[in-house]
Design a protein around this motif. Structure first.
Motif, PDB file in Angstrom:
ATOM      1  N   UNK A 174      15.415   9.511  23.858  1.00 40.23           N
ATOM      2  CA  UNK A 174      16.697   8.968  23.422  1.00 40.23           C
ATOM      3  C   UNK A 174      16.557   8.103  22.171  1.00 40.23           C
ATOM      4  N   UNK A 175      15.452   7.376  22.031  1.00 45.75           N
ATOM      5  CA  UNK A 175      15.263   6.509  20.863  1.00 45.75           C
ATOM      6  C   UNK A 175      15.277   7.314  19.565  1.00 45.75           C
ATOM      7  N   UNK A 176      14.780   8.536  19.595  1.00 47.67           N
ATOM      8  CA  UNK A 176      14.766   9.388  18.398  1.00 47.67           C
ATOM      9  C   UNK A 176      16.190   9.810  18.052  1.00 47.67           C
ATOM     10  N   UNK A 177      16.959  10.217  19.066  1.00 45.29           N
ATOM     11  CA  UNK A 177      18.360  10.578  18.815  1.00 45.29           C
ATOM     12  C   UNK A 177      19.136   9.375  18.282  1.00 45.29           C
ATOM     13  N   UNK A 178      18.849   8.191  18.823  1.00 44.39           N
ATOM     14  CA  UNK A 178      19.539   6.978  18.364  1.00 44.39           C
ATOM     15  C   UNK A 178      19.179   6.656  16.920  1.00 44.39           C
ATOM     16  N   UNK A 179      17.904   6.763  16.566  1.00 43.96           N
ATOM     17  CA  UNK A 179      17.486   6.484  15.188  1.00 43.96           C
ATOM     18  C   UNK A 179      18.107   7.491  14.214  1.00 43.96           C
ATOM     19  N   UNK A 180      18.116   8.760  14.588  1.00 45.15           N
ATOM     20  CA  UNK A 180      18.717   9.779  13.735  1.00 45.15           C
ATOM     21  C   UNK A 180      20.219   9.554  13.602  1.00 45.15           C
ATOM     22  N   UNK A 181      20.869   9.155  14.694  1.00 43.87           N
ATOM     23  CA  UNK A 181      22.312   8.901  14.665  1.00 43.87           C
ATOM     24  C   UNK A 181      22.644   7.708  13.777  1.00 43.87           C
ATOM     25  N   UNK A 182      21.828   6.665  13.848  1.00 48.41           N
ATOM     26  CA  UNK A 182      22.050   5.502  12.969  1.00 48.41           C
ATOM     27  C   UNK A 182      21.913   5.914  11.501  1.00 48.41           C
ATOM     28  N   UNK A 183      20.926   6.741  11.205  1.00 45.84           N
ATOM     29  CA  UNK A 183      20.695   7.169   9.820  1.00 45.84           C
ATOM     30  C   UNK A 183      21.819   8.083   9.317  1.00 45.84           C
ATOM     31  N   UNK A 184      22.377   8.908  10.202  1.00 51.78           N
ATOM     32  CA  UNK A 184      23.383   9.888   9.791  1.00 51.78           C
ATOM     33  C   UNK A 184      24.821   9.399   9.995  1.00 51.78           C
ATOM     34  N   UNK A 185      25.000   8.366  10.806  1.00 56.73           N
ATOM     35  CA  UNK A 185      26.342   7.870  11.102  1.00 56.73           C
ATOM     36  C   UNK A 185      27.025   8.623  12.222  1.00 56.73           C
ATOM     37  N   UNK A 186      26.296   9.508  12.888  1.00 57.52           N
ATOM     38  CA  UNK A 186      26.832  10.278  14.014  1.00 57.52           C
ATOM     39  C   UNK A 186      25.671  10.926  14.758  1.00 57.52           C
ATOM     40  N   UNK A 187      25.909  11.304  16.004  1.00 54.34           N
ATOM     41  CA  UNK A 187      24.873  12.005  16.762  1.00 54.34           C
ATOM     42  C   UNK A 187      24.592  13.338  16.084  1.00 54.34           C
ATOM     43  N   UNK A 188      23.321  13.608  15.896  1.00 59.27           N
ATOM     44  CA  UNK A 188      22.905  14.853  15.259  1.00 59.27           C
ATOM     45  C   UNK A 188      21.829  15.526  16.103  1.00 59.27           C
ATOM     46  N   UNK A 189      21.821  16.841  16.074  1.00 60.91           N
ATOM     47  CA  UNK A 189      20.767  17.614  16.719  1.00 60.91           C
ATOM     48  C   UNK A 189      19.989  18.432  15.698  1.00 60.91           C
ATOM     49  N   UNK A 190      20.237  18.166  14.430  1.00 56.04           N
ATOM     50  CA  UNK A 190      19.523  18.916  13.382  1.00 56.04           C
ATOM     51  C   UNK A 190      18.039  18.572  13.431  1.00 56.04           C
ATOM     52  N   UNK A 191      17.210  19.598  13.544  1.00 56.15           N
ATOM     53  CA  UNK A 191      15.772  19.355  13.703  1.00 56.15           C
ATOM     54  C   UNK A 191      15.167  18.459  12.629  1.00 56.15           C
ATOM     55  N   UNK A 192      15.529  18.666  11.350  1.00 59.89           N
ATOM     56  CA  UNK A 192      14.894  17.848  10.309  1.00 59.89           C
ATOM     57  C   UNK A 192      15.314  16.389  10.414  1.00 59.89           C
ATOM     58  N   UNK A 193      16.524  16.084  10.875  1.00 63.09           N
ATOM     59  CA  UNK A 193      16.932  14.690  11.084  1.00 63.09           C
ATOM     60  C   UNK A 193      16.135  14.065  12.220  1.00 63.09           C
ATOM     61  N   UNK A 194      15.933  14.826  13.288  1.00 61.73           N
ATOM     62  CA  UNK A 194      15.213  14.310  14.453  1.00 61.73           C
ATOM     63  C   UNK A 194      13.723  14.133  14.164  1.00 61.73           C
ATOM     64  N   UNK A 195      13.138  15.078  13.454  1.00 64.32           N
ATOM     65  CA  UNK A 195      11.716  14.964  13.102  1.00 64.32           C
ATOM     66  C   UNK A 195      11.491  13.751  12.200  1.00 64.32           C
ATOM     67  N   UNK A 196      12.384  13.562  11.229  1.00 63.68           N
ATOM     68  CA  UNK A 196      12.273  12.405  10.336  1.00 63.68           C
ATOM     69  C   UNK A 196      12.422  11.102  11.122  1.00 63.68           C
ATOM     70  N   UNK A 197      13.388  11.045  12.033  1.00 67.27           N
ATOM     71  CA  UNK A 197      13.598   9.842  12.841  1.00 67.27           C
ATOM     72  C   UNK A 197      12.384   9.562  13.721  1.00 67.27           C
ATOM     73  N   UNK A 198      11.803  10.601  14.316  1.00 66.87           N
ATOM     74  CA  UNK A 198      10.617  10.424  15.153  1.00 66.87           C
ATOM     75  C   UNK A 198       9.450   9.887  14.335  1.00 66.87           C
ATOM     76  N   UNK A 199       9.273  10.412  13.140  1.00 65.49           N
ATOM     77  CA  UNK A 199       8.184   9.942  12.271  1.00 65.49           C
ATOM     78  C   UNK A 199       8.419   8.502  11.849  1.00 65.49           C
ATOM     79  N   UNK A 200       9.651   8.164  11.497  1.00 63.13           N
ATOM     80  CA  UNK A 200       9.972   6.786  11.107  1.00 63.13           C
ATOM     81  C   UNK A 200       9.727   5.819  12.260  1.00 63.13           C
ATOM     82  N   UNK A 201      10.110   6.209  13.475  1.00 64.01           N
ATOM     83  CA  UNK A 201       9.872   5.353  14.640  1.00 64.01           C
ATOM     84  C   UNK A 201       8.384   5.175  14.902  1.00 64.01           C
ATOM     85  N   UNK A 202       7.627   6.253  14.776  1.00 64.46           N
ATOM     86  CA  UNK A 202       6.178   6.176  14.998  1.00 64.46           C
ATOM     87  C   UNK A 202       5.528   5.244  13.983  1.00 64.46           C
ATOM     88  N   UNK A 203       5.952   5.358  12.718  1.00 67.76           N
ATOM     89  CA  UNK A 203       5.407   4.459  11.691  1.00 67.76           C
ATOM     90  C   UNK A 203       5.777   3.004  11.969  1.00 67.76           C
TER      91      UNK A 203
END
Length: 133
Positions: A93-122
């Motif tokens: 859920x934290x990845x979906x939340x980070x991607x949603x904050x970055x996009x301004x809405x819930x997103x399921x687009x793989x590149x948004x989620x991968x970027x959010x996961x990488x940003x959270x890991x960093x």
């Protein structure tokens, strides 16, 4: 269509009993509007759901929602909220939340989620982030 099957309820309750950064179990949405919820857990009371809510105003947020209130929503044309039968979460859920904050809405687009996961890991690796929701 049943919004929450017995199997989904059991998964949500199991997640609620074991706090952590769970993968969302169910996606609910308004078929006539922009509201979407990714729900990852349910408290033992059977009513308090936790997840990511996006009501369509550009500020998705993590929090609790009442199952009774979700189930009671009545829309025009006799419609109700719906469950996305094709939803299959691939991230916590934290990845979906980070991607949603970055996009301004819930997103399921793989590149948004991968970027959010990488940003959270960093961020977690550098000590800049708090523990998962």
């Amino acid at each position: 269509m049943e919004l929450l099957t017995l199997t989904l309820r059991q998964r949500l309750l199991a997640n609620g009993a074991n706090r952590g950064d769970h993968v969302p179990v169910v996606k609910l949405f308004n078929p006539l509007g922009a509201a979407t919820w990714l729900i990852s857990e349910c408290d033992g009371d059977g009513d308090t759901l936790f997840g990511l809510a996006d009501l369509g105003f550009g500020c998705p947020e993590l929090g609790c929602v009442s199952w009774a209130e979700i189930a009671a929503v009545r829309l025009p044309l006799g419609l109700r909220l719906a469950r996305d039968l094709n939803f299959a979460a691939r991230h916590p859920l934290s990845v979906y939340a980070a991607a949603a904050r970055a996009q301004g809405h819930i997103t399921e687009r793989p590149h948004h989620l991968v970027r959010a996961a990488a940003d959270l890991a960093r961020a977690r690796g550098s000590g800049r982030s708090r523990s998962p929701p």
